[in-house]
Write a protein that holds these residues in place. Sequence first.
Motif, PDB file in Angstrom:
ATOM      1  N   GLY A  85      -7.544   5.947  -7.193  1.00 32.70           N
ATOM      2  CA  GLY A  85      -8.070   4.845  -6.534  1.00 32.70           C
ATOM      3  C   GLY A  85      -7.489   3.619  -6.469  1.00 32.70           C
ATOM      4  N   CYS A  86      -6.325   3.245  -6.847  1.00 27.09           N
ATOM      5  CA  CYS A  86      -5.617   1.953  -6.595  1.00 27.09           C
ATOM      6  C   CYS A  86      -4.324   2.031  -6.390  1.00 27.09           C
ATOM      7  N   GLY A  87      -3.882   0.972  -5.446  1.00 28.70           N
ATOM      8  CA  GLY A  87      -2.290   0.988  -4.902  1.00 28.70           C
ATOM      9  C   GLY A  87      -2.350   1.522  -3.590  1.00 28.70           C
ATOM     10  N   ALA A  88      -3.222   2.270  -2.741  1.00 22.37           N
ATOM     11  CA  ALA A  88      -3.099   2.844  -1.549  1.00 22.37           C
ATOM     12  C   ALA A  88      -3.264   1.711  -0.595  1.00 22.37           C
ATOM     13  N   VAL A  89      -3.933   0.677  -0.900  1.00 24.62           N
ATOM     14  CA  VAL A  89      -4.098  -0.658   0.130  1.00 24.62           C
ATOM     15  C   VAL A  89      -2.954  -1.835  -0.406  1.00 24.62           C
ATOM     16  N   LYS A  90      -3.003  -2.908   0.237  1.00 24.85           N
ATOM     17  CA  LYS A  90      -2.295  -3.891  -0.128  1.00 24.85           C
ATOM     18  C   LYS A  90      -2.658  -4.496  -1.473  1.00 24.85           C
ATOM     19  N   PHE A  91      -2.056  -4.796  -2.497  1.00 20.97           N
ATOM     20  CA  PHE A  91      -2.372  -5.190  -3.756  1.00 20.97           C
ATOM     21  C   PHE A  91      -1.364  -6.491  -4.111  1.00 20.97           C
ATOM     22  N   ALA A  92      -1.957  -7.087  -4.920  1.00 20.62           N
ATOM     23  CA  ALA A  92      -1.161  -8.163  -5.643  1.00 20.62           C
ATOM     24  C   ALA A  92      -2.049  -8.605  -6.953  1.00 20.62           C
ATOM     25  N   GLY A  93      -1.389  -8.696  -8.084  1.00 23.01           N
ATOM     26  CA  GLY A  93      -1.944  -9.342  -9.317  1.00 23.01           C
ATOM     27  C   GLY A  93      -1.444  -8.696 -10.526  1.00 23.01           C
ATOM     28  N   ASP A  94      -2.229  -9.037 -11.668  1.00 22.24           N
ATOM     29  CA  ASP A  94      -1.674  -8.418 -12.877  1.00 22.24           C
ATOM     30  C   ASP A  94      -2.074  -7.208 -13.222  1.00 22.24           C
ATOM     31  N   LEU A  95      -0.934  -6.381 -13.314  1.00 21.89           N
ATOM     32  CA  LEU A  95      -1.356  -4.891 -13.560  1.00 21.89           C
ATOM     33  C   LEU A  95      -2.195  -4.464 -14.520  1.00 21.89           C
ATOM     34  N   ALA A  96      -2.167  -5.433 -15.618  1.00 28.83           N
ATOM     35  CA  ALA A  96      -2.941  -4.810 -16.813  1.00 28.83           C
ATOM     36  C   ALA A  96      -4.638  -5.145 -16.390  1.00 28.83           C
ATOM     37  N   THR A  97      -5.012  -5.852 -15.254  1.00 24.59           N
ATOM     38  CA  THR A  97      -6.115  -5.879 -14.899  1.00 24.59           C
ATOM     39  C   THR A  97      -6.492  -5.276 -13.546  1.00 24.59           C
ATOM     40  N   ILE A  98      -5.513  -4.924 -12.728  1.00 27.32           N
ATOM     41  CA  ILE A  98      -5.876  -4.224 -11.416  1.00 27.32           C
ATOM     42  C   ILE A  98      -5.452  -2.779 -11.563  1.00 27.32           C
ATOM     43  N   GLY A  99      -5.006  -2.271 -12.667  1.00 25.08           N
ATOM     44  CA  GLY A  99      -4.645  -0.922 -12.871  1.00 25.08           C
ATOM     45  C   GLY A  99      -5.840  -0.148 -13.066  1.00 25.08           C
ATOM     46  N   CYS A 100      -6.019   1.106 -12.590  1.00 26.27           N
ATOM     47  CA  CYS A 100      -7.022   1.853 -12.641  1.00 26.27           C
ATOM     48  C   CYS A 100      -6.872   3.083 -13.244  1.00 26.27           C
ATOM     49  N   ASP A 101      -5.835   3.248 -14.097  1.00 27.12           N
ATOM     50  CA  ASP A 101      -5.581   4.574 -14.938  1.00 27.12           C
ATOM     51  C   ASP A 101      -4.964   4.436 -16.137  1.00 27.12           C
ATOM     52  N   GLY A 104       0.898  -1.027   0.012  1.00 29.59           N
ATOM     53  CA  GLY A 104      -0.014   0.049  -0.077  1.00 29.59           C
ATOM     54  C   GLY A 104       0.959   1.183   0.051  1.00 29.59           C
ATOM     55  N   ALA A 105       0.787   2.040  -0.959  1.00 28.88           N
ATOM     56  CA  ALA A 105       1.429   3.216  -1.295  1.00 28.88           C
ATOM     57  C   ALA A 105       0.513   4.576  -0.739  1.00 28.88           C
ATOM     58  N   SER A 106       1.110   5.635  -0.787  1.00 26.30           N
ATOM     59  CA  SER A 106       0.690   6.924  -0.472  1.00 26.30           C
ATOM     60  C   SER A 106       0.993   8.127  -1.409  1.00 26.30           C
ATOM     61  N   ASN A 107       0.241   8.657  -2.058  1.00 23.13           N
ATOM     62  CA  ASN A 107       0.620   9.842  -2.842  1.00 23.13           C
ATOM     63  C   ASN A 107       1.528   9.175  -3.849  1.00 23.13           C
ATOM     64  N   SER A 108       1.310   8.192  -4.740  1.00 26.28           N
ATOM     65  CA  SER A 108       1.987   7.628  -5.516  1.00 26.28           C
ATOM     66  C   SER A 108       1.721   6.986  -6.884  1.00 26.28           C
ATOM     67  N   TRP A 109       2.592   6.765  -7.507  1.00 24.52           N
ATOM     68  CA  TRP A 109       2.094   6.058  -9.110  1.00 24.52           C
ATOM     69  C   TRP A 109       2.994   5.264  -9.449  1.00 24.52           C
ATOM     70  N   PHE A 110       2.612   4.220 -10.112  1.00 31.97           N
ATOM     71  CA  PHE A 110       3.176   3.113 -10.834  1.00 31.97           C
ATOM     72  C   PHE A 110       2.887   2.816 -12.152  1.00 31.97           C
ATOM     73  N   GLU A 111       3.508   3.352 -13.163  1.00 32.16           N
ATOM     74  CA  GLU A 111       2.982   3.398 -14.455  1.00 32.16           C
ATOM     75  C   GLU A 111       3.664   2.587 -15.593  1.00 32.16           C
ATOM     76  N   ILE A 112       3.000   2.264 -16.555  1.00 27.59           N
ATOM     77  CA  ILE A 112       3.459   1.718 -17.697  1.00 27.59           C
ATOM     78  C   ILE A 112       3.218   2.472 -18.758  1.00 27.59           C
ATOM     79  N   TYR A 113       4.124   2.863 -19.514  1.00 27.17           N
ATOM     80  CA  TYR A 113       3.950   3.923 -20.904  1.00 27.17           C
ATOM     81  C   TYR A 113       4.318   2.773 -21.997  1.00 27.17           C
ATOM     82  N   ILE A 114       3.961   2.872 -23.009  1.00 31.60           N
ATOM     83  CA  ILE A 114       3.943   2.146 -24.432  1.00 31.60           C
ATOM     84  C   ILE A 114       3.782   3.059 -25.464  1.00 31.60           C
ATOM     85  N   ASP A 115       5.194   3.513 -25.870  1.00 34.63           N
ATOM     86  CA  ASP A 115       5.050   4.724 -26.769  1.00 34.63           C
ATOM     87  C   ASP A 115       6.127   4.821 -27.722  1.00 34.63           C
TER      88      ASP A 115
END
Length: 285
Positions: free
Chosen positions: A222-238, A188-199
Motif C-alpha cells: 500500500g505504499c509507493g504506487a502513487v507519487k511520493f516524497a519523504g523520509d523512508l523511515a516514516t513513509i515506509g509501510c512494510d 509512483g511505481a507498479s508491482n515494485s519494492w524499495f527495501e532497506i535491510y539491516i542485518d
Amino acid sequence: MNFHYISNTRTIAMAALLAGAVSACTPESSDKGLGPLPTASFTAEPLAGNANKIVVANTTPGGFLFEYSDDNGHKSTRERDTLSYFQKGEYTIQFTVFTNGGFAKAVKKVTIAQNAQTRDILKGGDMATGSEQFWTVLNTGGTQTAIKIENGAMHFDNTGDSNGAIYQKVSVVAGKSYIFSAMVSGNGASNSWFEIYIDTAVPKQGSDYSGNKYISLNTWSGCGAVKFAGDLATIGCDGTGKNKNGVMSFTKTGDIYIVVKAGSAGGTLGTGGVVFDDVKFLEEI
C-alpha cells in the motif's frame, strides 16, 4: 501525569501462564490461591548526565513478568531498563506487570527537552560525486536494476522486471541506539519494492538478499504506487521498523550491512525511477 488501569478478570490465559511458571507444582501439591489484583506502578526518570535516556523501573510488589512499550517503538521485558530518545518531544510509556494475582497496566508521559547528540557512521550518504566508492553494487541474479549516482542523488530505475541492490558495512555497539533516515521520492511505481535491510548476513554476488527487512516501500502493501516524497523511515509501510521512526538498537557488537534493494515483478519503478538521497545512520554519542 499517571494513568492506571487494571484487568478486572482473571483469565484462563493468566492461569495457564502461572501454571507454566510453576510447572513443577501440581494442583494436588499446593492449595495456594491467586493473590489480589495488582496495582501497576513504575518509575521513569532521566539518566544522570543524559536527559535523552529514561530509566524505567518496576515498583509493583510481587511482579514477575514485565513489559515496557512506547510510541517511539521501544519494547523491553526487563524489570529495569533504559530507553533512548533522539528527538525532543513528549512520549508515552506503557508498562504491563504480572503478579500471582493477575496483571495490570500503568502509563506515564515523559518530556525530552532537546535532540540527542549523535554522529553519522555511514559514508557517502550525501550522494555527492565520489560517494559511489563507499557503496558496493550487489547483483541479486537475473536482470539488474539500474543504479547510479547522478546530480547529487542515487537513482534506481528499470523498464520492466528487475532486481538489484547496493550495500555498505558499518560497525555497531551493543546497547547503543541508532536511527536510520533517508529521503526517497518517485512518481509512483507498479508491482515494485524499495527495501532497506539491516542485518548481519554478508551479501553474496549473484544471490538475492534477505534477512531483516527494516523498512520499505511496497506497492502490494500500500505504499509507493502513487507519487511520493519523504523520509523512508516514516513513509515506509512494510518491515520490522514500521512505525519506529528509524530507531533501533543491537544486542551484539560487530559488523552489520545496510542493504538497499529495489525492483519490480510485472511492473516498473515508475517514470524517472526512485531517487534516494541524504542517507544517514546515526549513532548516539
